[in-house]
Design an enzyme around this catalytic site. Structure first.
Site, PDB file in Angstrom:
ATOM      1  N   LYS A 154       0.862  -1.181   0.000  1.00 52.77           N
ATOM      2  CA  LYS A 154       0.000   0.000   0.000  1.00 52.77           C
ATOM      3  C   LYS A 154       0.899   1.232   0.000  1.00 52.77           C
ATOM      4  O   LYS A 154       1.967   1.222   0.625  1.00 52.77           O
ATOM      5  CB  LYS A 154      -0.884   0.021   1.255  1.00 52.77           C
ATOM      6  CG  LYS A 154      -1.585   1.364   1.482  1.00 52.77           C
ATOM      7  CD  LYS A 154      -2.433   1.415   2.741  1.00 52.77           C
ATOM      8  CE  LYS A 154      -2.850   2.882   2.978  1.00 52.77           C
ATOM      9  NZ  LYS A 154      -3.849   3.058   4.013  1.00 52.77           N
ATOM     10  N   GLU A 204      -7.614  12.606  13.164  1.00 52.14           N
ATOM     11  CA  GLU A 204      -6.854  11.369  13.405  1.00 52.14           C
ATOM     12  C   GLU A 204      -5.845  11.522  14.531  1.00 52.14           C
ATOM     13  O   GLU A 204      -4.932  12.348  14.462  1.00 52.14           O
ATOM     14  CB  GLU A 204      -6.146  10.966  12.101  1.00 52.14           C
ATOM     15  CG  GLU A 204      -5.458   9.620  12.198  1.00 52.14           C
ATOM     16  CD  GLU A 204      -5.153   9.012  10.833  1.00 52.14           C
ATOM     17  OE1 GLU A 204      -5.438   9.660   9.802  1.00 52.14           O
ATOM     18  OE2 GLU A 204      -4.627   7.893  10.809  1.00 52.14           O
ATOM     19  N   GLU A 383     -10.771  11.735  -4.429  1.00 50.75           N
ATOM     20  CA  GLU A 383     -10.674  11.710  -2.958  1.00 50.75           C
ATOM     21  C   GLU A 383      -9.767  12.841  -2.456  1.00 50.75           C
ATOM     22  O   GLU A 383     -10.076  13.490  -1.449  1.00 50.75           O
ATOM     23  CB  GLU A 383     -10.150  10.348  -2.494  1.00 50.75           C
ATOM     24  CG  GLU A 383     -10.106  10.235  -0.973  1.00 50.75           C
ATOM     25  CD  GLU A 383      -9.773   8.834  -0.492  1.00 50.75           C
ATOM     26  OE1 GLU A 383     -10.269   7.848  -1.077  1.00 50.75           O
ATOM     27  OE2 GLU A 383      -9.009   8.731   0.485  1.00 50.75           O
TER      28      GLU A 383
HETATM   29  C1  LIG Z   1      -3.903  11.331   3.498  1.00 54.32           C
HETATM   30  C2  LIG Z   1      -4.942  11.894   4.141  1.00 54.32           C
HETATM   31  O1  LIG Z   1      -5.766  11.209   4.974  1.00 54.32           O
HETATM   32  C3  LIG Z   1      -5.415   9.915   5.408  1.00 54.32           C
HETATM   33  C4  LIG Z   1      -5.761   8.885   4.441  1.00 54.32           C
HETATM   34  C5  LIG Z   1      -6.978   8.262   4.488  1.00 54.32           C
HETATM   35  C6  LIG Z   1      -7.376   7.300   3.407  1.00 54.32           C
HETATM   36  O2  LIG Z   1      -6.553   7.044   2.506  1.00 54.32           O
HETATM   37  O3  LIG Z   1      -8.506   6.809   3.408  1.00 54.32           O
HETATM   38  C7  LIG Z   1      -7.847   8.519   5.566  1.00 54.32           C
HETATM   39  C8  LIG Z   1      -7.506   9.304   6.579  1.00 54.32           C
HETATM   40  C9  LIG Z   1      -6.125   9.746   6.726  1.00 54.32           C
HETATM   41  O4  LIG Z   1      -5.387   8.810   7.439  1.00 54.32           O
HETATM   42  C10 LIG Z   1      -5.221  13.346   4.045  1.00 54.32           C
HETATM   43  O5  LIG Z   1      -6.170  13.819   4.673  1.00 54.32           O
HETATM   44  O6  LIG Z   1      -4.475  14.023   3.335  1.00 54.32           O
END
Ligand SMILES: C=C(O[C@@H]1C=C(C(=O)O)C=C[C@H]1O)C(=O)O
Length: 403
Positions: A154, A204, A383
């Site tokens: 990942k 987080e 996203e």
């Molecule tokens: C990478 C980010 O978020 C992170 C990545 C996530 C995911 O890939 O689902 C979720 C929450 C965070 O741990 C960000 O907000 O930039």
């Protein structure tokens, strides 16, 4: 404002602004399963604000940092260290040491300067084509081999949006907006000695230590929250998404593996819960442990955990190397950890996401998405856009229709 200007202002009878804290952190609200806080005023959901004003900056990178900080704090009771560790493990930490200032609420911040800044331009680094390309290269890397026996690879890829406004953005106005975001977030503001100010509200928690109790609340697996009736549909889709559950499991496993040697007991939920963050749904897991050794501080734990695989990947070193290639600008503070530790070893360190780096009229907002075997470049780009929009909305920064 420099001290000279501040005192000149008071001579003319204008109230001088008190010196701005170098570091502010609003966290400490209770998490599900926490023991009820019995202290007077320590209601079960009380948010505590900590700040350091007029402190001393500490030099150094991460190697040996937690031990050095523990020695400094042992020599100065009633002080704390707050600040941030960058994403890159060998980059310099930005930590300030000073007296503990702990309050139940953020002091009323001065009203933002008028007129409000207007967005003049946006640059995406990489641009959308470049980001989709980077995701394809990450998918090739994932297909190239496993991370370990029975483990898929990942990697989290991010892009930065550089926003240019008509006038300087006020870091206190942005913090006030971050403080007003509904929901459980950890709010932070760090005036770096280089000048730019980091401000945000992250959902987080990397790690919290209270006495021997250790908690981590990793998030991974995300979908935007459109609001209205569609919000619940998106949540149901996330709950049912095998790809997002796999992405989440990678993070939970890695955090549990890192914490296990430090802990006498460790509880890891078998299923993630749905977390409503500002503008986004996430999968989250409360990991709880009991420290073996009371001399281990929250900074020891944070330095061992950061960057979380929610921002890096698996295997960690190879994912970091790939990120270095695909994100040549470097991440700096984005994706690292921000928080504090005190003389008792207690502290709270959040993942440095959902924030902005303010440099006068220039603002940098960065967001990433976890790439696993089933990822689609377009969906991952979407996203990152959704996350940036969520940040701009939460921080009340004009952002227009970003793509
Ligand atoms: C990478 C980010 O978020 C992170 C990545 C996530 C995911 O890939 O689902 C979720 C929450 C965070 O741990 C960000 O907000 O930039």
């Amino acid at each position: 404002m420099s001290e000279a200007r501040a005192s000149a202002g008071s001579e003319r009878g204008v109230a001088a602004r008190p010196p701005a804290p170098a570091f502010r952190f609003g966290g400490g609200s209770s998490l599900p399963g926490d023991p009820v806080d019995q202290r007077p005023g320590g209601g079960s959901d009380a948010l505590v604000w900590r700040s350091v004003t007029g402190g001393r900056w500490l030099d150094g990178t991460r190697a040996g940092l937690a031990d050095r900080v523990a020695a400094v704090l042992a020599a100065h009771p009633d002080t704390m260290v707050g600040g941030a560790l960058p994403f890159e493990r060998d980059a310099a930490a930005v930590l300030v040491h000073g007296p503990v200032d702990e309050r139940p609420a953020l002091p009323v911040l001065p009203a933002p300067r008028e007129p409000a800044p207007v967005l003049l331009g946006v640059e995406s680094r990489p641009d959308p084509v470049g980001y989709r390309d980077a995701v394809r290269r990450a998918l090739d890397w994932i297909a190239d081999g496993p991370a370990g026996p029975g483990q898929a690879r990942k990697v989290v890829l991010s892009r930065a949006l550089l926003l240019e406004y008509s006038s300087a953005v006020d870091p206190d106005a942005v913090l006030a907006a971050a403080a007003a975001t509904p929901g459980r977030t950890w709010r932070y503001q760090l005036r770096t000695p280089a000048g730019p100010v980091l401000v945000g509200a992250t959902p987080e928690l990397l790690v919290r230590r209270r006495g021997l109790a250790v908690t981590s609340f990793p998030l991974a697996g995300s979908t935007p929250r459109p609001g209205g009736a569609a919000d619940a549909d998106q949540a149901a889709r996330l709950r049912a998404s095998a790809k997002d559950h796999r992405e989440h499991a990678v993070v939970v496993e890695a955090i549990a593996d890192t914490l296990a040697p430090w802990c006498r007991r460790l509880t890891v939920p078998s299923e993630p819960e749905l977390v409503a963050a500002p503008g986004m749904w996430h999968l989250g897991s409360h990991i709880r442990g009991e420290l073996r050794d009371p001399s281990v501080t929250s900074l020891h734990l944070a330095a061992a955990l950061a960057p979380t695989p929610a921002l890096g990947g698996r295997p960690a070193a190879a994912a970091a190397a790939l990120i270095g290639q695909l994100e040549p600008d470097g991440r700096g503070l984005y994706g690292g950890t921000v928080g504090w530790t005190d003389g008792s070893g207690d502290g709270e360190w959040a993942v440095t996401i959902r924030g902005a780096l303010l440099d006068g009229a220039r603002v940098r907002v960065q967001a990433g998405a976890g790439i696993v075997a089933a990822s689609e470049p377009e969906a991952e780009l979407h996203e990152t856009t959704a996350k940036v929009r969520a940040v701009l909305a939460a921080l009340a920064l004009p952002g227009g229709e970003l793509r």
